[in-house]
Design a protein around this motif. Structure first.
Motif, PDB file in Angstrom:
ATOM      1  N   GLY A  46    -123.453  76.097  21.549  1.00  0.00           N
ATOM      2  CA  GLY A  46    -123.574  74.657  21.753  1.00  0.00           C
ATOM      3  C   GLY A  46    -124.310  74.316  23.043  1.00  0.00           C
ATOM      4  O   GLY A  46    -125.162  73.417  23.068  1.00  0.00           O
ATOM      5  N   GLU A  47    -123.996  75.047  24.103  1.00  0.00           N
ATOM      6  CA  GLU A  47    -124.664  74.821  25.396  1.00  0.00           C
ATOM      7  C   GLU A  47    -126.152  75.151  25.288  1.00  0.00           C
ATOM      8  O   GLU A  47    -126.998  74.450  25.840  1.00  0.00           O
ATOM      9  CB  GLU A  47    -124.004  75.701  26.466  1.00  0.00           C
ATOM     10  CG  GLU A  47    -124.478  75.383  27.870  1.00  0.00           C
ATOM     11  CD  GLU A  47    -123.723  76.175  28.934  1.00  0.00           C
ATOM     12  OE1 GLU A  47    -124.255  76.282  30.050  1.00  0.00           O
ATOM     13  OE2 GLU A  47    -122.627  76.703  28.641  1.00  0.00           O
ATOM     14  N   GLN A  48    -126.453  76.214  24.554  1.00  0.00           N
ATOM     15  CA  GLN A  48    -127.838  76.667  24.376  1.00  0.00           C
ATOM     16  C   GLN A  48    -128.702  75.615  23.679  1.00  0.00           C
ATOM     17  O   GLN A  48    -129.863  75.428  24.029  1.00  0.00           O
ATOM     18  CB  GLN A  48    -127.822  77.960  23.551  1.00  0.00           C
ATOM     19  CG  GLN A  48    -129.130  78.718  23.529  1.00  0.00           C
ATOM     20  CD  GLN A  48    -129.004  80.009  22.737  1.00  0.00           C
ATOM     21  OE1 GLN A  48    -127.925  80.534  22.517  1.00  0.00           O
ATOM     22  NE2 GLN A  48    -130.133  80.520  22.295  1.00  0.00           N
ATOM     23  N   ILE A  49    -128.127  74.917  22.701  1.00  0.00           N
ATOM     24  CA  ILE A  49    -128.913  73.936  21.926  1.00  0.00           C
ATOM     25  C   ILE A  49    -128.647  72.493  22.350  1.00  0.00           C
ATOM     26  O   ILE A  49    -129.227  71.563  21.807  1.00  0.00           O
ATOM     27  CB  ILE A  49    -128.638  74.089  20.415  1.00  0.00           C
ATOM     28  CG1 ILE A  49    -127.143  73.842  20.104  1.00  0.00           C
ATOM     29  CG2 ILE A  49    -129.078  75.454  19.906  1.00  0.00           C
ATOM     30  CD1 ILE A  49    -126.809  73.854  18.618  1.00  0.00           C
ATOM     31  N   GLY A  50    -127.758  72.309  23.320  1.00  0.00           N
ATOM     32  CA  GLY A  50    -127.471  70.963  23.809  1.00  0.00           C
ATOM     33  C   GLY A  50    -126.657  70.130  22.853  1.00  0.00           C
ATOM     34  O   GLY A  50    -126.895  68.930  22.683  1.00  0.00           O
ATOM     35  N   VAL A  51    -125.667  70.764  22.197  1.00  0.00           N
ATOM     36  CA  VAL A  51    -124.797  70.072  21.245  1.00  0.00           C
ATOM     37  C   VAL A  51    -123.344  70.228  21.692  1.00  0.00           C
ATOM     38  O   VAL A  51    -122.915  71.327  22.056  1.00  0.00           O
ATOM     39  CB  VAL A  51    -124.974  70.644  19.813  1.00  0.00           C
ATOM     40  CG1 VAL A  51    -123.881  70.140  18.884  1.00  0.00           C
ATOM     41  CG2 VAL A  51    -126.343  70.266  19.261  1.00  0.00           C
ATOM     42  N   GLU A  52    -122.585  69.125  21.658  1.00  0.00           N
ATOM     43  CA  GLU A  52    -121.181  69.153  22.080  1.00  0.00           C
ATOM     44  C   GLU A  52    -120.331  69.990  21.116  1.00  0.00           C
ATOM     45  O   GLU A  52    -120.529  69.963  19.898  1.00  0.00           O
ATOM     46  CB  GLU A  52    -120.620  67.730  22.137  1.00  0.00           C
ATOM     47  CG  GLU A  52    -119.183  67.671  22.653  1.00  0.00           C
ATOM     48  CD  GLU A  52    -118.564  66.279  22.589  1.00  0.00           C
ATOM     49  OE1 GLU A  52    -117.331  66.177  22.809  1.00  0.00           O
ATOM     50  OE2 GLU A  52    -119.290  65.297  22.288  1.00  0.00           O
ATOM     51  N   VAL A  53    -119.387  70.735  21.688  1.00  0.00           N
ATOM     52  CA  VAL A  53    -118.456  71.544  20.888  1.00  0.00           C
ATOM     53  C   VAL A  53    -117.044  70.994  21.087  1.00  0.00           C
ATOM     54  O   VAL A  53    -116.573  70.856  22.218  1.00  0.00           O
ATOM     55  CB  VAL A  53    -118.510  73.035  21.292  1.00  0.00           C
ATOM     56  CG1 VAL A  53    -117.436  73.825  20.549  1.00  0.00           C
ATOM     57  CG2 VAL A  53    -119.882  73.616  21.001  1.00  0.00           C
ATOM     58  N   TYR A  54    -116.374  70.692  19.983  1.00  0.00           N
ATOM     59  CA  TYR A  54    -114.997  70.212  20.039  1.00  0.00           C
ATOM     60  C   TYR A  54    -114.056  71.383  19.742  1.00  0.00           C
ATOM     61  O   TYR A  54    -114.202  72.081  18.733  1.00  0.00           O
ATOM     62  CB  TYR A  54    -114.762  69.103  19.015  1.00  0.00           C
ATOM     63  CG  TYR A  54    -113.363  68.524  19.052  1.00  0.00           C
ATOM     64  CD1 TYR A  54    -113.059  67.442  19.859  1.00  0.00           C
ATOM     65  CD2 TYR A  54    -112.346  69.088  18.272  1.00  0.00           C
ATOM     66  CE1 TYR A  54    -111.771  66.911  19.906  1.00  0.00           C
ATOM     67  CE2 TYR A  54    -111.054  68.567  18.305  1.00  0.00           C
ATOM     68  CZ  TYR A  54    -110.772  67.480  19.126  1.00  0.00           C
ATOM     69  OH  TYR A  54    -109.494  66.966  19.171  1.00  0.00           O
ATOM     70  N   ALA A  55    -113.088  71.603  20.646  1.00  0.00           N
ATOM     71  CA  ALA A  55    -112.103  72.681  20.444  1.00  0.00           C
ATOM     72  C   ALA A  55    -110.785  72.260  21.073  1.00  0.00           C
ATOM     73  O   ALA A  55    -110.766  71.479  22.028  1.00  0.00           O
ATOM     74  CB  ALA A  55    -112.604  73.976  21.082  1.00  0.00           C
ATOM     75  N   GLU A  56    -109.694  72.760  20.525  1.00  0.00           N
ATOM     76  CA  GLU A  56    -108.363  72.486  21.072  1.00  0.00           C
ATOM     77  C   GLU A  56    -107.687  73.820  21.365  1.00  0.00           C
ATOM     78  O   GLU A  56    -107.128  74.462  20.470  1.00  0.00           O
ATOM     79  CB  GLU A  56    -107.530  71.665  20.077  1.00  0.00           C
ATOM     80  CG  GLU A  56    -108.072  70.271  19.837  1.00  0.00           C
ATOM     81  CD  GLU A  56    -107.193  69.444  18.909  1.00  0.00           C
ATOM     82  OE1 GLU A  56    -106.057  69.885  18.604  1.00  0.00           O
ATOM     83  OE2 GLU A  56    -107.641  68.352  18.478  1.00  0.00           O
TER      84      GLU A  56
END
Length: 442
Positions: free
Chosen positions: A151-161
C-alpha cells in the motif's frame, strides 16, 4: 509466456504445409499433434479432445476461404478455437456499488496479496479510483505487514485491525471507513486457504455473505496448471465467483490453466499478472492471447502500452531538438526510460509478430539497457548534450567510469548516430503521422 506450447503448436501446424487441399488424413495428422501439444501444456484430456474435434469438423466442412492454403486455414481455425476456449470476449471488472467491494480469494502462495496491490494500483492510475485495501488475513502476521508495504509503495491506504481475529467484522468496519473517507473501491484481501479446509472455506463464505461484493475474484498461480483448475472449481462451487485472476503468467511456459479454466468453471479470466512490479497487470484479452500463443504477436497491446507512456508535450520538445540537431544523450536516456516503463523486455518482445520465435533461445533480461545507462551516466553534462565533442580520450574515460570497454562506447555512439539520423528523417510529419496512426488503433 507459453513458450513450450507455442513451439509445439507451430510444429504441429507445419504438418499441412505443402498439401494442396485439406483432407481427413492430413487434418487428422495435424490435430493429433495439436492435441499432444495441449496435453503437454497440462490441458485436461477431455478439453483437448473436444477442442481438436471442433477444429476437425470446421476444417472438413470448410468450403469457403478458398484463397487460403491449408496451413493458413488451419492456423485461423485453431486461433478461433483457442480464443473461444479462453472465453471469447474480454470481460471487464464491475465497478458498480458505492463503494465497489472486491473480495479476493485463493490458495496460500497464489500471489493474492501482491495482486490485490496491483489491482489497487491499476484502479487508482487507470480508472482514477480512490481505493482502500483491507487486510483480513488474521492468521499470518506477516500478511498485514506485506499489504501495508504494498500500500505504501503504490500510495493506497490500508485498513487493518491489529488484534481483531474476526475477518467478517473487519470487512464491515472497513466498508464503513471507506464511506466515511470518500473511498469508492474497497479491495478485501482474505487469508489464503485450502479447498479441503472446511473451517476456512466457511469463513470466506461468511465474509462473502456479509459484504455482498460487486466482484468476487479467484486468484490462481497459473504455473500450477491443472491443479489450479481443480481448485478453482472447488472455490466456485462455494462462492460462485465472478472472475479469475491468473498470476505469474510471465513464467508459465505451458498455459494449461489459462486454456482450461474457463471451460471448467465457466467464469472469465479478467486479469493476468505478467511480472513482479506493481504495474505488471494486464486486462485479459482471449483473442490477443491466442495470437501470442500462435506466434502472431500482440501489436494492439504493444501500441496501448506505448500510448500510456506517450507525452505530447515532451514529444513536441523532442521534435524541436531534432530539427535543430540538438538531440543528445539525455534525450536518448529519456527514451530508454519510457520503453522500460512499458513492461518487461521479454513480454514486449512477445508482442512483436515473429520476434518471440526468432529470439526463443535468447535470454532477454530486464537489465538489457543497464550497460547503455552506465555509459551515459559516465558522461559529463557537455558530452551528453553535445555528443560531437566525445573524442578518443573522452571515450577512454567514459569506458573506465562505466566499467565497459572503448569498443562498447563506440558501439553506443554508432547506435546513437543511426537513431539520430532516423529521427531526423522522420521530421516533417513522419513521426507525428506514426503517433496519430497508433492513436487510431486504440
Amino acid at each position: 509466456m507459453f513458450n513450450n506450447l507455442s513451439e509445439k503448436l507451430d510444429k504441429a501446424l507445419h504438418t499441412l504445409k505443402g498439401h494442396g487441399k485439406i483432407t481427413e488424413v492430413n487434418v487428422a495428422e495435424t490435430l493429433k499433434e495439436v492435441r499432444r501439444a495441449l496435453l503437454d501444456a497440462d490441458v485436461n484430456f477431455k478439453i483437448a479432445k473436444e477442442f481438436t474435434k471442433r477444429v476437425k469438423e470446421k476444417a472438413l466442412g470448410q468450403d469457403v476461404l478458398t484463397t487460403l492454403n491449408p496451413g493458413q486455414l488451419m492456423v485461423k481455425l485453431v486461433k478461433d478455437e483457442l480464443t473461444d476456449l479462453m472465453g471469447g470476449d474480454t470481460v471487464g471488472i464491475n465497478l458498480g456499488g458505492s463503494p465497489t467491494v472486491i473480495l479476493m480469494s485463493g490458495l496460500q502462495g497464489s500471489g493474492k496479496t501482491t495482486f490485490s496491490g496491483k489491482l489497487a494500483s491499476y484502479l487508482k492510475t487507470k480508472k482514477a479510483k480512490q481505493v482502500l485495501l483491507v487486510g483480513c488475513d488474521v492468521y499470518r502476521p506477516a500478511a498485514i505487514n506485506q499489504l501495508q508495504v504494498v500500500g505504501e509503495q503504490i500510495g493506497v491506504e490500508v485498513y487493518a485491525e491489529v488484534g481483531n481475529q474476526n475477518p467478517v467484522e473487519i470487512s464491515l468496519n472497513a466498508i464503513k471507513h471507506a464511506k466515511a473517507n470518500s473511498k469508492n473501491v474497497v479491495i478485501i484481501d482474505t487469508a489464503g486457504r485450502l479447498a479441503v479446509d472446511e473451517e476456512m472455506m466457511t469463513e470466506i463464505s461468511n465474509i462473502h455473505k456479509a459484504v455482498t461484493p460487486q466482484e468476487t475474484l479467484f486468484v490462481v498461480d497459473s504455473m500450477t496448471g491443472q491443479d489450479a483448475v481443480n481448485t478453482a472449481k472447488a472455490f466456485n462451487d462455494l462462492l460462485n465467483f465472478d472472475g479469475v485472476i491468473l498470476t505469474k503468467l510471465d513464467g508459465d511456459t505451458r498455459g494449461g490453466a489459462a486454456l482450461s479454466i474457463k471451460s471448467v468453471v465457466d467464469k472469465p479470466i479478467k486479469f493476468i499478472g505478467t511480472g513482479e512490479k506493481m504495474d505488471a497487470i494486464d486486462v485479459f484479452h482471449p483473442d490477443r492471447m491466442a495470437d501470442r500463443i500462435l506466434g502472431m504477436g500482440d501489436v494492439i497491446s504493444l501500441v496501448e502500452r506505448a500510448q500510456e507512456q506517450y507525452d505530447e508535450q515532451e514529444a513536441r520538445k523532442l521534435q524541436k531538438k531534432i530539427a535543430k540537431n540538438q538531440f543528445g544523450f539525455d534525450d536518448f536516456l529519456s527514451q530508454i526510460q519510457q520503453i522500460k516503463k512499458m513492461g518487461s523486455m521479454k513480454d514486449l518482445v512477445g508482442m512483436i509478430p515473429g520476434a518471440g520465435k526468432a529470439l526463443k533461445d535468447v535470454d532477454i533480461d530486464d537489465d538489457a539497457f543497464k550497460g547503455i545507462e552506465s555509459i551515459i551516466h559516465s558522461m559529463t553534462p557537455l558530452e551528453r548534450s553535445t555528443p560531437n565533442v566525445i573524442n578518443a580520450s573522452r571515450k577512454k574515460r567514459i569506458a573506465k567510469g562505466s566499467g565497459t570497454s572503448v569498443q562498447e562506447v563506440n558501439q553506443l555512439m554508432k547506435q546513437f548516430n543511426q537513431m539520430s539520423k532516423m529521427m531526423k528523417m522522420m521530421q516533417g510529419g513522419g513521426g507525428r503521422k506514426m503517433m496519430q496512426m497508433m492513436k487510431g488503433m486504440k
